[in-house]
Scaffold this active site. Structure first.
Site, PDB file in Angstrom:
ATOM      1  CB  ILE A   1       5.756  22.669  31.360  1.00  0.00           C
ATOM      2  CG1 ILE A   1       4.771  21.509  31.584  1.00  0.00           C
ATOM      3  CG2 ILE A   1       5.808  23.591  32.578  1.00  0.00           C
ATOM      4  CD1 ILE A   1       3.355  21.932  31.939  1.00  0.00           C
ATOM      5  CG  HIS A   2       5.801  28.142  27.848  1.00  0.00           C
ATOM      6  ND1 HIS A   2       4.547  27.600  27.630  1.00  0.00           N
ATOM      7  CD2 HIS A   2       5.687  29.469  27.634  1.00  0.00           C
ATOM      8  CE1 HIS A   2       3.723  28.583  27.280  1.00  0.00           C
ATOM      9  NE2 HIS A   2       4.391  29.726  27.278  1.00  0.00           N
ATOM     10  NE  ARG A   3       0.495  30.178  30.331  1.00  0.00           N
ATOM     11  CZ  ARG A   3       0.341  31.299  29.646  1.00  0.00           C
ATOM     12  NH1 ARG A   3       0.972  32.392  30.031  1.00  0.00           N
ATOM     13  NH2 ARG A   3      -0.440  31.337  28.590  1.00  0.00           N
TER      14      ARG A   3
ATOM     15  NE  ARG B   1      10.614  31.415  30.440  1.00  0.00           N
ATOM     16  CZ  ARG B   1       9.635  31.666  29.603  1.00  0.00           C
ATOM     17  NH1 ARG B   1       8.615  30.833  29.497  1.00  0.00           N
ATOM     18  NH2 ARG B   1       9.653  32.757  28.862  1.00  0.00           N
TER      19      ARG B   1
END
Length: 369
Positions: A219-221, A254
């Site tokens: 998960i990174h967006r 992030r």
């Protein structure tokens, strides 16, 4: 005696998926004595596991230029890249500038090359999520319009462009070239799959489970990581899945910062959290997982290559063909939706060659030659 160089290509990359794609073109270009490739790394991904280690593993030479532009907001990053990429292009005077995908590095290189009247080849053209609020959608649409040659990974990409009125005239006074070459990431997958690089042995020490008995997630967006409510729903869903199967979370920097910012560390207690993985290790995880949960465009597609069903934590995807064959399903960032979709039975059809046969780099090089 080596032949004289007749064509110089400047390739611009800056993020993990682009390193993977570029490795295939670089391998093919290196086999041609009359082609010189100059690689610019913008520095958009600056973590070693997200950047340098990929060059080592994929057999790529170190980039001639590393601009070190990372860690800024989108506008600042893109502006600085345009300036510095433009300076390199002016120094190198290439015949083509080659860009990949939809990152800030992609758009910056296209703007710089367009202003300098250098032909632009856009690899992975024509993708559309129809969500223009995404930076990636902005980048890919603008890059397509600036490009001289549009190399689409799928027939849907070609259809998207034709629906929008492509091909148009380009900045050099010609007409844009439009072609379905297949997906260049398929080239990389096939090349290393034939060499047995995706075995479970590469990741067996990272996890507790046997093959097919774990769920791998990335998960990174920003649309997910920047929203506390969404992150809490996603982490709650993963924690719920972990009551049935091990959840292996390859955590982007992030994402880790967001979890710490929102004070959600307790949700990680029952998850197997690992750093971002080099290419072969990540592919081994995808190849041997029961299911993939992600918001990454590249990981959706890689899951399809490995015939591992995917749950995408987004409202839309640019890889719509994976939905049509049942290999991928969209999912809200809510605990119950993630739990039910990550564990339910899926019956994908992997028979069709959605992404070509692994010769995209050769087709691209042959065209620009």
């Amino acid at each position: 005696m080596a032949g004289a160089v007749t064509m110089k290509v400047v390739t611009v990359i800056g993020a993990r998926p682009q390193f993977i794609k570029a490795s295939s073109f670089s391998r093919v270009a290196a086999s041609q004595s009359d082609v010189e490739e100059v690689v610019i790394h913008t520095g958009q991904h600056f973590d070693r596991n997200m950047s340098d280690v990929f060059f080592d593993h994929l057999g790529m030479e170190e980039p001639k230029y590393n601009l070190g532009i990372g860690g800024f907001d989108h506008a600042t990053m893109t502006g600085r890249m345009v300036e510095q990429i433009g300076a390199v292009i002016s120094n190198e005077l290439p015949d083509w500038v080659l860009v990949y995908g939809d990152t800030n590095s992609t758009l910056a290189a296209a703007v710089a090359a367009g202003k300098l009247k250098i032909p632009i080849a856009h690899v992975e053209a024509g993708l559309r999520s129809e969500n223009f609020g995404m930076p990636e959608e902005q980048n890919r649409v603008l890059t397509d319009r600036l490009s001289t040659s549009l190399f689409c990974p799928t027939e849907i990409g070609v259809e998207n462009l034709r629906r929008e009125g492509y091909p148009f005239s380009d900045s050099l006074g010609g007409v844009q070239h439009l072609e379905n070459t297949g997906d260049i990431m398929m080239d990389v997958f096939v090349y290393f799959d034939q060499r047995g690089e995706y075995s479970f042995d590469k990741v067996s020490k990272l996890i507790k489970s046997e093959p097919e008995d774990f769920v791998v997630t990335t998960i990174h967006r920003p649309e997910n990581t920047d929203c506390r409510e969404k992150m809490e729903g996603i982490l709650g869903g993963l924690r719920s899945v972990a009551t049935s199967r091990e959840v292996v979370f390859a955590m982007h920097p992030r994402t880790r910062k967001s979890i710490e910012k929102f004070g959600l560390q307790e949700y990680l207690d029952n998850l197997t959290v690992i750093p971002p993985q080099p290419y072969f290790e990540m592919q081994a995880l995808l190849a041997n997982a029961h299911r993939v949960v992600t918001d990454s465009g590249g990981v959706q597609k890689e899951a399809y290559f490995h015939k591992t069903p995917c749950v995408t934590v987004r409202a839309e995807t640019e890889w719509r063909e994976t939905l049509s064959v049942g290999a991928n399903t969209l999912c809200d960032p809510r605990e119950q939706d993630i739990h039910s979709k990550a564990l339910r039975q899926m019956e994908p059809n992997y028979d069709s060659q959605l992404y070509g046969v692994g010769d995209a780099a050769e087709r691209i090089l042959n065209h620009i030659l």
